[in-house]
Write an enzyme that holds these catalytic residues in place. Sequence first.
Site, mmCIF file in Angstrom:
data_model
loop_
_atom_site.group_PDB
_atom_site.id
_atom_site.type_symbol
_atom_site.label_atom_id
_atom_site.label_comp_id
_atom_site.label_asym_id
_atom_site.label_seq_id
_atom_site.Cartn_x
_atom_site.Cartn_y
_atom_site.Cartn_z
ATOM 1 N N HIS A 1 36.270 15.842 4.455
ATOM 2 C CA HIS A 1 35.435 16.988 4.080
ATOM 3 C C HIS A 1 34.750 17.625 5.290
ATOM 4 O O HIS A 1 34.505 16.965 6.295
ATOM 5 C CB HIS A 1 34.406 16.619 2.997
ATOM 6 C CG HIS A 1 33.341 15.655 3.407
ATOM 7 N ND1 HIS A 1 32.970 14.574 2.639
ATOM 8 C CD2 HIS A 1 32.531 15.614 4.490
ATOM 9 C CE1 HIS A 1 31.990 13.928 3.228
ATOM 10 N NE2 HIS A 1 31.707 14.529 4.360
ATOM 11 N N ASP B 1 24.352 21.908 5.001
ATOM 12 C CA ASP B 1 24.146 21.254 3.710
ATOM 13 C C ASP B 1 22.833 20.471 3.668
ATOM 14 O O ASP B 1 22.174 20.279 4.692
ATOM 15 C CB ASP B 1 25.335 20.328 3.387
ATOM 16 C CG ASP B 1 25.750 19.464 4.582
ATOM 17 O OD1 ASP B 1 25.003 19.416 5.575
ATOM 18 O OD2 ASP B 1 26.814 18.835 4.519
ATOM 19 N N GLU C 1 33.931 18.273 -0.755
ATOM 20 C CA GLU C 1 34.713 17.086 -1.072
ATOM 21 C C GLU C 1 36.140 17.469 -1.480
ATOM 22 O O GLU C 1 36.404 18.633 -1.808
ATOM 23 C CB GLU C 1 34.026 16.337 -2.221
ATOM 24 C CG GLU C 1 32.621 15.859 -1.895
ATOM 25 C CD GLU C 1 32.590 14.653 -0.953
ATOM 26 O OE1 GLU C 1 33.449 14.557 -0.057
ATOM 27 O OE2 GLU C 1 31.695 13.811 -1.112
#
Length: 275
Positions: free
Chosen positions: A138, A67, A143
């Site tokens: 998470h 990410d 999330e």
Amino acid sequence: MRVIVEKDYDGMSKKAAQIVAEVVREKPDCVLGLATGSTPLGLYRELIRMHKEEGLDFSRVKTFNLDEYYGLPPNHPQSYNYFMHQHLFDHINIAPQNINIPNGLARDAEAFCAEYERMIKDAGGIDIQVLGIGGDGHIAFNEPGSSLGSRTRLKTLTEETIRDNARFFSSMEEVPKFAITMGVGTILEARRCLLLANGSKKAKVLAQAIEGPITAQVTASALQLHPNVIVIADEEATSELKRKDYYAHVERMTEKLKDILASAEGLIYGGGIKE
Ligand code: GLP
């Protein structure tokens, strides 16, 4: 799911590094899925040491990071791109063109995410995916409420995550509110997942992820669906696991079984397995 309990952070990091290094040695052109956060820092330190002292070779390794904050340029000191260079890439012999991190500045995030998925596929898929776990359960930035089939996409961060991340920024306004993240479905396609957790702050959420129901409310729980997951955690993070003794028993018995199967007598007509 294999659960390995190590005494402390150092033990967790070294065990994780052994596993990752084994993949790199067995398949020098392997694809590593990498994570940021404080949890994998020790693992990265150990991989750097192995590179410098033992010649662990990353020259053909490809990496994909989970990410990146949306809106941060790659040279921003809090970007995950910056983090990965600072804590790993600048210290090993990885080829810059083999490093892949989501582009936090992609204007057309949807097109970028589709491209990122394609790049993972074109590279042959991820051999081992390193993961940490967030305070709300998470993995990557998936999330609570993220579809367990989700793919790489732009995600709005929860207030809890924004608060958790605030310590790295000088004001709340500066903390990114969005991220580009691999989806849960993307992560589950890795051939193997390595989930790391340390410290008492992670104890409750780790128990929910490993022993609780599979739910989009704790996206790490989706790892229960994956056939090849290794969890490595320290004593503190495993303090709320109900089956902690059993996990340790499995580790001991697996070693014994290996010895017995390698011995002339074998298992069935040998002396059996005694603890
Ligand atoms: C962020 C990252 C996750 C990471 C989590 C936990 O949310 N996107 O990949 O697992 O932080 O961070 P830490 O390891 O610092 O507890």
